[in-house]
Write a protein that holds these residues in place. Structure first.
Motif, short mmCIF file in Angstrom:
data_model
loop_
_atom_site.label_atom_id
_atom_site.label_comp_id
_atom_site.label_asym_id
_atom_site.label_seq_id
_atom_site.Cartn_x
_atom_site.Cartn_y
_atom_site.Cartn_z
N ARG A 90 -1.64 6.02 1.29
CA ARG A 90 -1.90 4.53 1.12
C ARG A 90 -2.32 4.63 -0.36
O ARG A 90 -3.34 5.11 -0.86
CB ARG A 90 -2.99 4.16 2.00
CG ARG A 90 -2.49 3.98 3.49
CD ARG A 90 -3.28 3.21 4.36
NE ARG A 90 -2.87 3.39 5.77
CZ ARG A 90 -3.46 2.94 6.90
NH1 ARG A 90 -4.40 2.22 6.72
NH2 ARG A 90 -3.00 3.32 8.09
N GLU A 136 0.85 -1.20 -0.02
CA GLU A 136 0.14 -0.17 -0.04
C GLU A 136 0.95 1.42 -0.17
O GLU A 136 0.29 2.34 0.13
CB GLU A 136 -0.74 0.00 1.25
CG GLU A 136 -2.09 -0.76 1.03
CD GLU A 136 -2.85 -0.76 2.66
OE1 GLU A 136 -2.62 0.16 3.19
OE2 GLU A 136 -4.20 -1.03 2.43
N HIS A 179 -12.28 5.79 1.46
CA HIS A 179 -10.70 5.76 1.55
C HIS A 179 -10.07 6.74 0.54
O HIS A 179 -10.61 7.10 -0.73
CB HIS A 179 -10.39 4.28 0.78
CG HIS A 179 -10.50 3.34 1.69
ND1 HIS A 179 -11.69 2.38 1.84
CD2 HIS A 179 -9.86 2.71 2.74
CE1 HIS A 179 -11.85 1.57 2.49
NE2 HIS A 179 -10.61 1.69 3.15
N GLU A 220 -4.09 3.14 -2.06
CA GLU A 220 -5.73 2.58 -2.05
C GLU A 220 -6.05 2.34 -3.59
O GLU A 220 -6.42 3.83 -3.88
CB GLU A 220 -6.65 3.08 -1.06
CG GLU A 220 -6.05 3.32 0.21
CD GLU A 220 -6.46 2.26 1.36
OE1 GLU A 220 -7.04 0.94 0.82
OE2 GLU A 220 -6.18 2.51 2.44
#
Ligand code: ATP
Ligand code: MG
Ligand code: MG
Ligand code: MG
Length: 475
Positions: free
Chosen positions: A226, A167, A235, A228
Motif C-alpha cells: 500500500r 493506495e 503502517h 501509505e
C-alpha cells in the motif's frame, strides 16, 4: 550442532564444534571467556580458552562481532549461567570484526538499530523478535491446516483496482524512454503491463473469494502493498497479510474464527517462544522503569498475552461504540483529535480508548456504516450499515478487518456502481454471484501488527526484517 541443542546436552567430555558470532570476550590473567551465539537461541554458549591452549595471535582476532568455530570438550560450567561450556582446544576465525562493529555489547536505541538494519539481526533483541515472527508464521499455517483450510496463492500483480483507490503501486514494464502517451501527452499508465494497467496487490481477498466459493475454506498468507505515505508506527508500504475466506460462514462464525485463530497463535508463541518472550519482557520492564508512574503499563508482556488468550473478546456494534465514545471523558473534555459522531471512520485514538480504557480487553466491533466500508460487504436490513467487523487490540487498535460478503448479485452490482467502480473491471468477481452464489465471510490480519503485539514492540519497523516505508528502502 546448533547452540540451542548443545545447551541441552549434559557435560560428557565429548568433542564438539560450535560455530557462531562472538558476542563478548572477557579476559582474565590466564583464561579467556568467549560468549558465542548462532541465532538458534537467545542464549550464548561460553567457550573457555585456558592459558596456552590457543595461540595469542588467534585469540587477538576473536572480538565482538567476529565469526568463529570453536572446537573442544563439552564440560560442566561453573559460572556461565548454563550447565555446559566448551573448553576451547582449537579456534578458527572465519571473519574478524574490529572495534567499528556497531553492535558492541551495550544497550542501543531502537532508532540506532533501525539505521543499522543490516546488522541489527546480530543483536539479542532482533534475534528474539525474528524467532518469534517465525514461530507465529508457522502457527498460522498449522492452525489453518489443522482446521481444514487450503493455502491459496493469490497474485501479487493484479489488474483489479477495486479496493485500493489511491493506495496502489503501479507495475510498469514499458520503455521509459518511449512510454505510451495519452492524447494530452501525459504517460498512459493504462498500458503499463503488456498493454494493460496492473498494480501490486493491496489484498488477496477478491481472488480468495473465488477459491472459497469452490474449496469452501481457504486462506492466503502473502505480501501486500500500500502506498501509505502516513509514516505512522503501524503502517508499512509492504506488509504480510493473512486472509481466511470461508463459504457458508456468516458474520458470527467469522468473529468466532478470528478470536479462536488469534488466541491459538498467541498461545503457540507462549508455549514455544518462552525464552525469547522472557528476554523481551525483561527488556520492556527496564524501559518501563524510565517512564513516569502513570504511563507505566499495568500488565507485563507475558501477563498481557495470557490475558488475551484466556478472555473472550468483547463484542459490540459500531453504533454502541459511538455511544460509549460520546459519553467518554476525552470526548466531553474535547481531548480527541478527531471529534466523535455517528458515521466517522474510527481513528486509532478512539479504538484504543475503547480497548485500553473502557473494556480493558480486545474488542470486536461490528455493523459499521456502509459509507466508510468497502463495496463488497453485505448490507444490513436497515440499509445504513454493513456486516463488517474490526478486531481491536490494546496498544495497536485495528489488527483485523473483515466482513460477511455481499452474496446477492443485484445488490452487489448496484453497490459497485454506487461507489463508482466500473463493473467491467470486476466482471469475474461479479460472476461468482451469478453462478452458485453462497453466503461467505472472511477477514484480513496484518501479520506485523500481530508480531508487534506479541513482542511488545511499539514500532512496526522493528518487527519485519526489511521494513518498507517512505523513508526506508535502503536494501
Ligand atoms: P488501518 O485502519 O490501520 O489503516 P485498514 O482498515 O486500512 O487499516 P484493511 O484494509 O482492513 O486495513 O486491512 C486488513 C488488516 O491489514 C488491518 O486490520 C491491519 O492489521 C493490516 N494493515 C492494513 N494496512 C497496513 C499497513 N499499511 N501496514 C501494516 N499492516 C496493515
Ligand atoms: Mg488504512
Ligand atoms: Mg481501518
Ligand atoms: Mg480495516
Amino acid at each position: 550442532m546448533q547452540i540451542k541443542e548443545l545447551l541441552k546436552q549434559s557435560p560428557s567430555e565429548q568433542e564438539v564444534t560450535v560455530k557462531g558470532w562472538v558476542r563478548t570476550k572477557r579476559g582474565q590473567a590466564a583464561v579467556t571467556f568467549i560468549a558465542i551465539n548462532d541465532g538458534s537461541t537467545i542464549h550464548n554458549i561460553q567457550a573457555v580458552a585456558e592459558g596456552g591452549a590457543i595461540d595469542e595471535e588467534t585469540l587477538k582476532l576473536v572480538s565482538t562481532g567476529a565469526c568463529v568455530a570453536v572446537t573442544g570438550k563439552l564440560i560442566a560450567s561453573m559460572g556461565s549461567g548454563q550447565a555446559v561450556e566448551v573448553k576451547a582446544e582449537k579456534i578458527m576465525v572465519y571473519g574478524t570484526a574490529d572495534e567499528t562493529f556497531p553492535m558492541q555489547p551495550k544497550k542501543h536505541s531502537m532508532e540506532f538499530l533501525r539505521e543499522k538494519a543490516h546488522l541489527r539481526f546480530r543483536t539479542n533483541t532482533f534475534g528474539a523478535i525474528f524467532r518469534i515472527r517465525h514461530a507465529l508464521a508457522y502457527a498460522v499455517h498449522k492452525y489453518y491446516n489443522d482446521n481444514g483450510f487450503f493455502y491459496l496463492h493469490t497474485p501479487i500483480i493484479t489488474a483489479s483496482d477495486a479496493e485500493g483507490a489511491g493506495e496502489m503501486f503501479h507495475v510498469t514494464n514499458f520503455d521509459m524512454e518511449k512510454p505510451p502517451r495519452a492524447e494530452d501527452g501525459s504517460i498512459d499508465y493504462s498500458q503499463d503491463f503488456f498493454g494493460r494497467q496492473t498494480s501490486l496487490t493491496v489484498s488477496g481477498q477478491l481472488e480468495g473469494e473465488l477459491g472459497a466459493l469452490a474449496l469452501s475454506k481457504i486462506y492466503t498468507f502473502g505480501p501486500t502493498f500500500r502506498a501509505e505515505n502516513s509514516n505512522t508506527t503501524r503502517h508499512l508500504a509492504e506488509f504480510w497479510m493473512i486472509e481466511p475466506e470461508v463459504a457458508f460462514y456468516e458474520l458470527e462464525d467469522n468473529m468466532a474464527l478470528a478470536e479462536d485463530f488469534v488466541q491459538y497463535v498467541i498461545k503457540y508463541a507462549l508455549e514455544n517462544c518462552a525464552e525469547d518472550l522472557a528476554f523481551l519482557e525483561k527488556r520492556l520492564l527496564e524501559e518501563e522503569k524510565n517512564k513516569p508512574q502513570n504511563e507505566r503499563s499495568e500488565l507485563s508482556l507475558l501477563e498481557k498475552l495470557k490475558f488475551v488468550v484466556d478472555n473472550k473478546f468483547e463484542r459490540l456494534t459500531y453504533t454502541e461504540a459511538i455511544e460509549i465514545l460520546l459519553r467518554s471523558k476525552p470526548h466531553k473534555e474535547k481531548k480527541f483529535q478527531y471529534p466523535v459522531e455517528w458515521g466517522i471512520d474510527l481513528q486509532s485514538e478512539h479504538e484504543r480508548y475503547l480497548v485500553e480504557k473502557h473494556f480493558k480487553k480486545p474488542v470486536i466491533l461490528t455493523n459499521y456504516p456502509k459509507d466508510i466500508k468497502a463495496f463488497y460487504m453485505k448490507q444490513d436490513a436497515d440499509g445504513k450499515t454493513v456486516r463488517a467487523m474490526d478486531v481491536l487490540f490494546p496498544g495497536i487498535g485495528e489488527i483485523i478487518g473483515g466482513s460477511q460478503r455481499e452474496d446477492d448479485y443485484e445488490k452487489l452490482l448496484a453497490r459497485t456502481k454506487e461507489v463508482g467502480i466500473d463493473p467491467e473491471n470486476i466482471w469475474w468477481y461479479l460472476e461468482t454471484r451469478k453462478f452458485g452464489s453462497a453466503p461467505h465471510s472472511g477477514f484480513g490480519l496484518g501479520f506485523e501488527r500481530l508480531v508487534l503485539f506479541v513482542t511488545g514492540m511499539t514500532n512496526i519497523r522493528d518487527v519485519i526484517p526489511f521494513p518498507r516505508t517512505p523513508k526506508s528502502a535502503e536494501f
